[in-house]
Motif scaffolding. Sequence first.
Motif, PDB file in Angstrom:
ATOM      1  N   ASN A  66      -5.227  -8.041   7.154  1.00  0.00           N
ATOM      2  CA  ASN A  66      -6.659  -8.097   6.845  1.00  0.00           C
ATOM      3  C   ASN A  66      -7.439  -8.965   7.823  1.00  0.00           C
ATOM      4  O   ASN A  66      -8.658  -9.085   7.714  1.00  0.00           O
ATOM      5  CB  ASN A  66      -6.874  -8.633   5.422  1.00  0.00           C
ATOM      6  N   TYR A  87      -1.159   0.261   6.682  1.00  0.00           N
ATOM      7  CA  TYR A  87      -2.496   0.785   6.419  1.00  0.00           C
ATOM      8  C   TYR A  87      -3.416  -0.279   5.816  1.00  0.00           C
ATOM      9  O   TYR A  87      -2.964  -1.324   5.338  1.00  0.00           O
ATOM     10  CB  TYR A  87      -2.411   1.977   5.463  1.00  0.00           C
ATOM     11  N   SER A  88      -4.702   0.053   5.831  1.00  0.00           N
ATOM     12  CA  SER A  88      -5.702  -0.801   5.188  1.00  0.00           C
ATOM     13  C   SER A  88      -5.471  -0.783   3.681  1.00  0.00           C
ATOM     14  O   SER A  88      -4.706   0.039   3.163  1.00  0.00           O
ATOM     15  CB  SER A  88      -7.109  -0.299   5.512  1.00  0.00           C
ATOM     16  N   GLU A  89      -6.155  -1.663   2.972  1.00  0.00           N
ATOM     17  CA  GLU A  89      -5.939  -1.805   1.526  1.00  0.00           C
ATOM     18  C   GLU A  89      -6.162  -0.507   0.762  1.00  0.00           C
ATOM     19  O   GLU A  89      -5.482  -0.234  -0.230  1.00  0.00           O
ATOM     20  CB  GLU A  89      -6.855  -2.903   0.972  1.00  0.00           C
ATOM     21  N   ASN A  90      -7.120   0.309   1.220  1.00  0.00           N
ATOM     22  CA  ASN A  90      -7.384   1.577   0.529  1.00  0.00           C
ATOM     23  C   ASN A  90      -6.462   2.707   0.992  1.00  0.00           C
ATOM     24  O   ASN A  90      -6.520   3.825   0.468  1.00  0.00           O
ATOM     25  CB  ASN A  90      -8.848   1.990   0.702  1.00  0.00           C
ATOM     26  N   GLY A  91      -5.627   2.430   1.981  1.00  0.00           N
ATOM     27  CA  GLY A  91      -4.667   3.420   2.455  1.00  0.00           C
ATOM     28  C   GLY A  91      -5.252   4.492   3.350  1.00  0.00           C
ATOM     29  O   GLY A  91      -4.569   5.468   3.679  1.00  0.00           O
ATOM     30  N   ASN A  92      -6.492   4.307   3.784  1.00  0.00           N
ATOM     31  CA  ASN A  92      -7.160   5.343   4.574  1.00  0.00           C
ATOM     32  C   ASN A  92      -7.039   5.150   6.083  1.00  0.00           C
ATOM     33  O   ASN A  92      -7.135   6.113   6.843  1.00  0.00           O
ATOM     34  CB  ASN A  92      -8.651   5.407   4.209  1.00  0.00           C
ATOM     35  N   VAL A  94       0.845  -1.199   0.000  1.00  0.00           N
ATOM     36  CA  VAL A  94       0.000   0.000   0.000  1.00  0.00           C
ATOM     37  C   VAL A  94       0.880   1.250   0.000  1.00  0.00           C
ATOM     38  O   VAL A  94       1.817   1.358   0.796  1.00  0.00           O
ATOM     39  CB  VAL A  94      -0.935   0.011   1.227  1.00  0.00           C
TER      40      VAL A  94
END
Length: 269
Positions: A267, A178-183, A107
């Motif tokens: 995840n 970070y999470s997969e969406n980078g948020n 990410v």
Amino acid sequence: MKEHGIKILYGILAVGIIVSIFHIFNDKNGSGLGNVIDTFTITSIVLFLSTIVFILISFKKNIRKISVWFLLILSCPLAIMSMTHLTKEYSLKKTETTTPNEFVYNVKVDQKTYELDKIKTQKLVDSLIKVKTVRRPAELALRYFNGKTYNDTIERDWAIDLPEKVEYKESIIDTLFYSENGNEIVAGLLISKVFNEYQDYPKGGIEYFGKGFRFDKNDLKPIKMLKYSVTGYDNYKSCSERLRYYYLKKIGTYENEQNMNDTRFLNRK
């Protein structure tokens, strides 16, 4: 070595025993056992290799000596185990990560955002390690009652799983994931700079120790420490290198466990 070989070999064994006894009687904060194990390990390796050399120097003369075989058999098991372990550790250190390629975290997060998140998380950690009652940051623990909004408060031992009997000097976020969406931040590596009375005993001194953590800003306990930690370092760099070694390489070699840079770990709910 031909003339005094046996004496030298037994001298190595004697030195190892004497040093081990010294560590036992000078145990500080439970470190004695670890020092004894380290001493026996080093002694076994040195004794084993020296005995092999001694035999090779005069094979026909020494191969039949019971005393030589006694030392060889005595030192062999621990020496072989230790050298095998050291070889594996060296190979592991040279490896970038043990996470399979298809699961490696990739990410991308804006550098400015990343640095700001590190600072924000460090401040959160600092607030949670304060003694006794901790006031939670407003964005993480708002309570609404009778038309008003309040900050929640929780006790120290419920706030964050870090040792209490040390004086915290600085909290350093070494790495964030970070999470997969980078948020959203989902995990990271934390290094604590503390004053420990047992470091450089009896004067006390600065110690760095590191732990991995999971992060969930919506949870009552946003930072949950993971079980593996590294301790006893007198500088940040060494602590960081060892912490990354464990969480990006070593843990991935354990059965049914993944490194922190493994998307299966990140995840996992």
